[in-house]
Scaffold this active site. Structure first.
Site, PDB file in Angstrom:
ATOM      1  N   GLY A  10       0.823  -1.204   0.000  1.00 41.01           N
ATOM      2  CA  GLY A  10       0.000   0.000   0.000  1.00 41.01           C
ATOM      3  C   GLY A  10       0.858   1.255   0.000  1.00 41.01           C
ATOM      4  N   GLY A  11       0.201   2.389   0.271  1.00 36.02           N
ATOM      5  CA  GLY A  11       0.907   3.662   0.288  1.00 36.02           C
ATOM      6  C   GLY A  11       0.101   4.783  -0.320  1.00 36.02           C
ATOM      7  CB  ALA A  12      -2.003   6.895   0.182  1.00 36.80           C
ATOM      8  CD  GLN A  67      -1.640  -2.384   3.886  1.00 38.27           C
ATOM      9  OE1 GLN A  67      -0.796  -1.793   3.203  1.00 38.27           O
ATOM     10  NE2 GLN A  67      -2.314  -1.788   4.866  1.00 38.27           N
ATOM     11  CB  SER A  68      -3.698  -0.013   2.037  1.00 36.49           C
ATOM     12  OG  SER A  68      -4.204   1.300   2.122  1.00 36.49           O
ATOM     13  CB  ALA A  69      -3.137   2.102  -2.296  1.00 30.40           C
ATOM     14  CG  ASP A 129      -9.158   0.419   7.879  1.00 30.59           C
ATOM     15  OD1 ASP A 129      -8.964   1.650   7.795  1.00 30.59           O
ATOM     16  OD2 ASP A 129      -8.640  -0.405   7.102  1.00 30.59           O
TER      17      ASP A 129
END
Length: 384
Positions: A113-115, A184-186, A285
């Protein structure tokens, strides 16, 4: 045993914290301190530029990843870093390899991830360590971030990285017939886009460099899969709509890069190609609400795909990926992933069950500092 710590890294962290535990600026990057959403604190808030905030987020990320690498070096985990998988500067991946390989290992291709702005392959180092200790090769795939690239570039890079893993992992001791995709995430969003896009190509007879059938299962951790439904949420969290639309190549492209919508529009042939999908999310979350995974799981099941939702009560966006592995002990998310990867391997299951629980790696105050860093980094990346 006391938690592992590096004097250099702890000193670096402490030098950037004041006596109250808040982050203190010591880098040349100047930006306003991240303020919690909805904070009623009085006084004017100093404005900072987008470039300043991205720079601050990058410096925070650098500190966390340096600490992680120090831990990995201490533990002696074999890592093959920056293996080239494509022509772009960010087309690199890190391989976390079990110490003793006496037969082909299952493989995880991991998209961090990392937006969409500060993603970096080293963010997967903790997961890589945990899984490699249990006989799994982990490939952490790097990709272009915004503004160097937009979502189409990120999906293309991830797909190229997955292709490299599928076609080359045997030379590193991996089993090409046991490859699992994790995001994960983004990264969960990007990996899901790449997976479904590949299924669409494959079902329509287009030329492909890797097959969806090579992926045994997809694990989506804390991801968002309908960009239309997340626009307002991200805006309220600090991600300006115009920036988000730029990342996604315009408002008109949100549907194209929303796996939930693409699944609804896909043929039965495309859906039939998809591997089992496991969506994992913490109930606390606030970066991406767990309802995003719940809705996507429902859509997948309605379309005929194999999909399962696993919720982790009281866990935040980063707990299940960062803090829990660092705390040591039995990690529920890792255990759930292992139960699927090793479902047909009774010998490995027995070894894991008898193995001692992983030890704590850092002190609790360090975890609280990491939580603050990770949860505010995405917000600070977008503030204008």
């Amino acid at each position: 045993m006391r938690p592992v710590s590096s004097a250099e890294e702890v000193g670096a962290l402490l030098s950037r914290s004041d006596s109250s535990g808040r982050r203190r600026r010591s880098s040349p990057v100047q930006s306003a301190s991240p303020r919690p959403v909805g904070c009623g604190c009085g006084g004017p808030r100093r404005q900072s530029s987008f470039r300043d905030d991205v720079g601050h987020a990058a410096s925070e990320t650098y500190l966390v990843t340096r600490l992680t690498f120090s831990l990995l070096q201490y533990l002696g985990l074999p890592v093959r870093r920056s293996i080239v998988y494509g022509e772009q500067p960010r087309n690199r991946l890190d391989l976390y390899i079990p110490k003793d390989i006496n037969r082909p290992c299952p493989v995880v291709a991991f998209v961090t991830g990392g937006a969409w702005i500060i993603g970096y392959k080293a963010w997967g180092s903790l997961l890589g360590r945990r899984l490699a200790e249990r006989g799994i090769i982990v490939a952490c795939i790097d990709y272009r971030n915004f503004p160097q690239g937009t979502i189409g570039d990120m999906v293309s890079d991830a797909s190229q990285g997955i292709s490299y893993v599928c076609n080359n992992i045997a030379s590193y001791g991996g089993d090409p017939n046991r490859i699992y995709l994790v995001g994960q995430s983004a990264g969960a969003h990007i990996a899901a886009c790449a997976l479904i896009e590949q299924a669409v190509k494959e079902s329509s007879g287009q030329s492909i460099s890797w097959s969806v059938t090579q992926i045994k299962a997809y694990f989506g951790l804390s991801g968002g899969y309908n960009m239309h439904s997340l626009v307002d949420h991200f805006h309220e969290r600090g991600l300006n709509r115009s920036i988000f639309f730029s990342i996604m190549e315009g408002e008109e492209s949100l549907s194209r890069y929303s796996p939930e919508i693409v699944v609804k529009q896909s043929s039965s042939q495309t859906i039939a190609l998809l591997p089992p999908i496991v969506l994992m999310h913490g109930t606390e979350d606030y970066s991406i609400p767990s309802s995003a995974s719940q809705t996507f799981a429902d859509v997948l099941q309605q379309a005929g795909a194999q999909a399962k939702l696993q919720l982790y009560e009281g866990k935040t966006h980063t707990d299940i990926f960062i803090q829990d592995p660092l705390r040591g002990g039995r990690d529920p998310l890792v255990e759930d992933v292992l139960s699927i990867i090793h479902v047909d391997d009774e010998i490995t299951q027995e070894k894991i069950a008898l193995a001692p629980a992983p030890r704590r790696l850092v002190f609790e105050w360090q975890l609280q500092l990491a939580r603050e860093t990770m949860e505010t980094t995405e917000l600070s990346s977008y503030r204008t």
